[in-house]
Design a protein around this motif. Structure first.
Motif, PDB file in Angstrom:
ATOM      1  N   LEU A 214     -44.644  13.308   0.911  1.00 19.84           N
ATOM      2  CA  LEU A 214     -45.605  14.094   1.689  1.00 19.84           C
ATOM      3  C   LEU A 214     -45.817  15.467   1.060  1.00 19.84           C
ATOM      4  N   GLU A 215     -44.730  16.115   0.688  1.00 20.07           N
ATOM      5  CA  GLU A 215     -44.855  17.453   0.106  1.00 20.07           C
ATOM      6  C   GLU A 215     -45.550  17.408  -1.250  1.00 20.07           C
ATOM      7  N   ALA A 216     -45.340  16.339  -1.993  1.00 17.38           N
ATOM      8  CA  ALA A 216     -46.046  16.181  -3.264  1.00 17.38           C
ATOM      9  C   ALA A 216     -47.543  16.035  -3.048  1.00 17.38           C
ATOM     10  N   ALA A 217     -47.916  15.511  -1.876  1.00 21.38           N
ATOM     11  CA  ALA A 217     -49.336  15.340  -1.541  1.00 21.38           C
ATOM     12  C   ALA A 217     -49.903  16.565  -0.831  1.00 21.38           C
ATOM     13  N   GLY A 218     -49.113  17.637  -0.726  1.00 23.63           N
ATOM     14  CA  GLY A 218     -49.598  18.861  -0.100  1.00 23.63           C
ATOM     15  C   GLY A 218     -49.458  18.887   1.404  1.00 23.63           C
ATOM     16  N   VAL A 219     -48.627  17.986   1.961  1.00 24.07           N
ATOM     17  CA  VAL A 219     -48.420  17.914   3.410  1.00 24.07           C
ATOM     18  C   VAL A 219     -47.106  18.620   3.742  1.00 24.07           C
ATOM     19  N   ARG A 220     -47.157  19.640   4.592  1.00 24.41           N
ATOM     20  CA  ARG A 220     -45.952  20.355   4.981  1.00 24.41           C
ATOM     21  C   ARG A 220     -45.131  19.534   5.970  1.00 24.41           C
ATOM     22  N   VAL A 221     -43.805  19.662   5.919  1.00 23.67           N
ATOM     23  CA  VAL A 221     -42.906  18.801   6.698  1.00 23.67           C
ATOM     24  C   VAL A 221     -41.932  19.639   7.507  1.00 23.67           C
ATOM     25  N   LEU A 222     -41.740  19.248   8.767  1.00 27.49           N
ATOM     26  CA  LEU A 222     -40.736  19.839   9.640  1.00 27.49           C
ATOM     27  C   LEU A 222     -39.912  18.721  10.258  1.00 27.49           C
ATOM     28  N   ARG A 223     -38.575  18.841  10.206  1.00 30.35           N
ATOM     29  CA  ARG A 223     -37.695  17.903  10.896  1.00 30.35           C
ATOM     30  C   ARG A 223     -37.028  18.627  12.055  1.00 30.35           C
ATOM     31  N   LEU A 224     -37.204  18.094  13.260  1.00 30.99           N
ATOM     32  CA  LEU A 224     -36.622  18.698  14.452  1.00 30.99           C
ATOM     33  C   LEU A 224     -35.169  18.269  14.628  1.00 30.99           C
ATOM     34  N   PRO A 225     -34.407  18.984  15.446  1.00 28.07           N
ATOM     35  CA  PRO A 225     -33.046  18.542  15.762  1.00 28.07           C
ATOM     36  C   PRO A 225     -33.080  17.181  16.454  1.00 28.07           C
ATOM     37  N   GLU A 226     -31.907  16.583  16.656  1.00 29.16           N
ATOM     38  CA  GLU A 226     -31.836  15.252  17.251  1.00 29.16           C
ATOM     39  C   GLU A 226     -32.604  15.190  18.570  1.00 29.16           C
ATOM     40  N   GLN A 227     -33.365  14.118  18.743  1.00 28.57           N
ATOM     41  CA  GLN A 227     -34.246  13.957  19.887  1.00 28.57           C
ATOM     42  C   GLN A 227     -33.465  13.498  21.114  1.00 28.57           C
ATOM     43  N   THR A 228     -33.958  13.891  22.283  1.00 28.08           N
ATOM     44  CA  THR A 228     -33.370  13.466  23.556  1.00 28.08           C
ATOM     45  C   THR A 228     -34.422  12.761  24.398  1.00 28.08           C
ATOM     46  N   ARG A 229     -33.964  12.087  25.436  1.00 31.42           N
ATOM     47  CA  ARG A 229     -34.882  11.493  26.414  1.00 31.42           C
ATOM     48  C   ARG A 229     -34.659  12.192  27.759  1.00 31.42           C
ATOM     49  N   PRO A 230     -35.659  12.840  28.331  1.00 32.73           N
ATOM     50  CA  PRO A 230     -36.979  13.101  27.755  1.00 32.73           C
ATOM     51  C   PRO A 230     -36.898  14.142  26.638  1.00 32.73           C
ATOM     52  N   PHE A 231     -37.969  14.277  25.896  1.00 29.89           N
ATOM     53  CA  PHE A 231     -38.005  15.228  24.802  1.00 29.89           C
ATOM     54  C   PHE A 231     -37.744  16.637  25.330  1.00 29.89           C
ATOM     55  N   ASP A 232     -36.866  17.373  24.659  1.00 27.32           N
ATOM     56  CA  ASP A 232     -36.477  18.714  25.098  1.00 27.32           C
ATOM     57  C   ASP A 232     -37.533  19.727  24.650  1.00 27.32           C
ATOM     58  N   VAL A 233     -38.494  19.955  25.510  1.00 28.38           N
ATOM     59  CA  VAL A 233     -39.607  20.841  25.186  1.00 28.38           C
ATOM     60  C   VAL A 233     -39.130  22.272  24.984  1.00 28.38           C
ATOM     61  N   ALA A 234     -38.279  22.756  25.874  1.00 31.47           N
ATOM     62  CA  ALA A 234     -37.879  24.160  25.846  1.00 31.47           C
ATOM     63  C   ALA A 234     -37.173  24.540  24.544  1.00 31.47           C
ATOM     64  N   SER A 235     -36.227  23.705  24.096  1.00 30.20           N
ATOM     65  CA  SER A 235     -35.450  24.073  22.909  1.00 30.20           C
ATOM     66  C   SER A 235     -36.225  23.899  21.615  1.00 30.20           C
ATOM     67  N   ASN A 236     -37.332  23.150  21.654  1.00 27.02           N
ATOM     68  CA  ASN A 236     -38.121  22.922  20.440  1.00 27.02           C
ATOM     69  C   ASN A 236     -39.393  23.762  20.384  1.00 27.02           C
ATOM     70  N   ARG A 237     -39.681  24.475  21.468  1.00 32.18           N
ATOM     71  CA  ARG A 237     -40.961  25.185  21.561  1.00 32.18           C
ATOM     72  C   ARG A 237     -41.163  26.186  20.427  1.00 32.18           C
ATOM     73  N   ALA A 238     -40.198  27.047  20.201  1.00 30.94           N
ATOM     74  CA  ALA A 238     -40.375  28.134  19.240  1.00 30.94           C
ATOM     75  C   ALA A 238     -40.583  27.616  17.824  1.00 30.94           C
ATOM     76  N   VAL A 239     -39.771  26.632  17.396  1.00 28.78           N
ATOM     77  CA  VAL A 239     -39.870  26.147  16.021  1.00 28.78           C
ATOM     78  C   VAL A 239     -41.172  25.381  15.804  1.00 28.78           C
ATOM     79  N   VAL A 240     -41.621  24.608  16.804  1.00 29.78           N
ATOM     80  CA  VAL A 240     -42.873  23.869  16.662  1.00 29.78           C
ATOM     81  C   VAL A 240     -44.051  24.834  16.631  1.00 29.78           C
ATOM     82  N   GLU A 241     -44.056  25.805  17.519  1.00 31.21           N
ATOM     83  CA  GLU A 241     -45.158  26.771  17.544  1.00 31.21           C
ATOM     84  C   GLU A 241     -45.250  27.527  16.229  1.00 31.21           C
ATOM     85  N   ALA A 242     -44.109  27.957  15.691  1.00 25.95           N
ATOM     86  CA  ALA A 242     -44.117  28.697  14.427  1.00 25.95           C
ATOM     87  C   ALA A 242     -44.627  27.821  13.285  1.00 25.95           C
ATOM     88  N   PHE A 243     -44.223  26.561  13.280  1.00 20.87           N
ATOM     89  CA  PHE A 243     -44.651  25.645  12.231  1.00 20.87           C
ATOM     90  C   PHE A 243     -46.150  25.387  12.313  1.00 20.87           C
TER      91      PHE A 243
END
Length: 249
Positions: A214-243
């Motif tokens: 993906l990065e070779a094709a010019g696509v930026r990549v973000l990997r989030l911390p381990e996922q939970t059910r339901p998705f933890d919106v609060a703990s991921n908000r800042a990093v997703v918004e910044a990305f």
């Protein structure tokens, strides 16, 4: 799912045992004719899903939660899916924001990450997981008319080969980097967000290759911390918004 004869034989035999168990609790006399009908019905369902979800999404992009519902609906309620996709509800691709993101990794059971992306001003243009585009799968090429002629591949082998090539499987044998890069290109994505459940660690085996492609094709990549059910919106908000905002600059 390794690409060798022994692995294929194992898959065929396991599927054959499942078929016998299903017949024991259902139709004991079921044979090739009934299996042929079942495969044909499944093929028609997959074709409908492609026409109602995949093709229109190349022209208009549905909000994340609506898109996930649209992928799930054809497996249960075709009319609901058709009304969602064909109603014209969506954003024309020409009017999308600068941050165009595909969501990857484990199945997204809710639209938490999608909502964060959209709230930050981005758009989800593809779902590269078993709850999105990968849920469609391929059809099985059938002979017509049934039943099978002696020279043709047995139905059980056709079904086994289809599942061994399933892109939604966690242990698959594909060129993982090339495939996801092609998907991102088809979606018009310039970024990808990966999210994994810890118990599905086999999916992460492909991540280094996928990230590099993906990065070779010019696509930026973000990997989030381990996922939970339901998705933890609060703990991921800042990093997703910044990305998302970083991609949009």
């Amino acid at each position: 799912m390794t690409p060798d004869a022994a692995s294929r034989r194992y898959s065929i035999d396991a599927l054959g045992r499942l078929w016998e168990e299903l017949k024991a609790i259902g139709r004991r006399d079921a044979g090739d004719q009934q299996l042929h009908v079942a495969i044909k019905t499944a093929n028609e369902s997959k074709s409908a899903l492609v026409s109602m979800v995949q093709i229109p999404r190349r022209q208009t992009v549905l909000p994340g939660a609506i898109a996930l519902a649209a992928f799930a609906a054809p497996r249960m309620l075709h009319l609901v899916a058709e009304s969602l996709i064909l109603s014209g509800f969506g954003v024309p691709r020409s009017k999308l924001p600068k941050s165009r993101i595909i969501v990857c990794g484990s199945t997204q059971y809710d639209a938490g990450v999608h909502g964060l992306i959209e709230a930050a001003g981005g758009a989800v243009v593809g779902d590269y997981h078993s709850g999105g585009e990968l849920s469609v799968g391929s059809t099985i090429k059938l002979f017509e008319p049934a039943p099978r002629r002696p020279s043709e591949t047995p139905l059980m082998e056709l079904v086994a080969d289809r599942h061994r090539a399933d892109l939604a499987a966690s242990r698959r044998c594909i060129n993982a980097g090339a495939h996801i890069a092609q998907f991102a290109s088809e979606c018009g994505a310039n970024a990808a967000i990966f999210s994994y459940f810890p118990e599905e660690e086999a999916l992460t085996w492909d991540y280094p290759e996928q990230k590099a492609a993906l990065e070779a094709a010019g696509v930026r990549v973000l990997r989030l911390p381990e996922q939970t059910r339901p998705f933890d919106v609060a703990s991921n908000r800042a990093v997703v918004e910044a990305f998302v905002r970083g991609v949009g600059k």
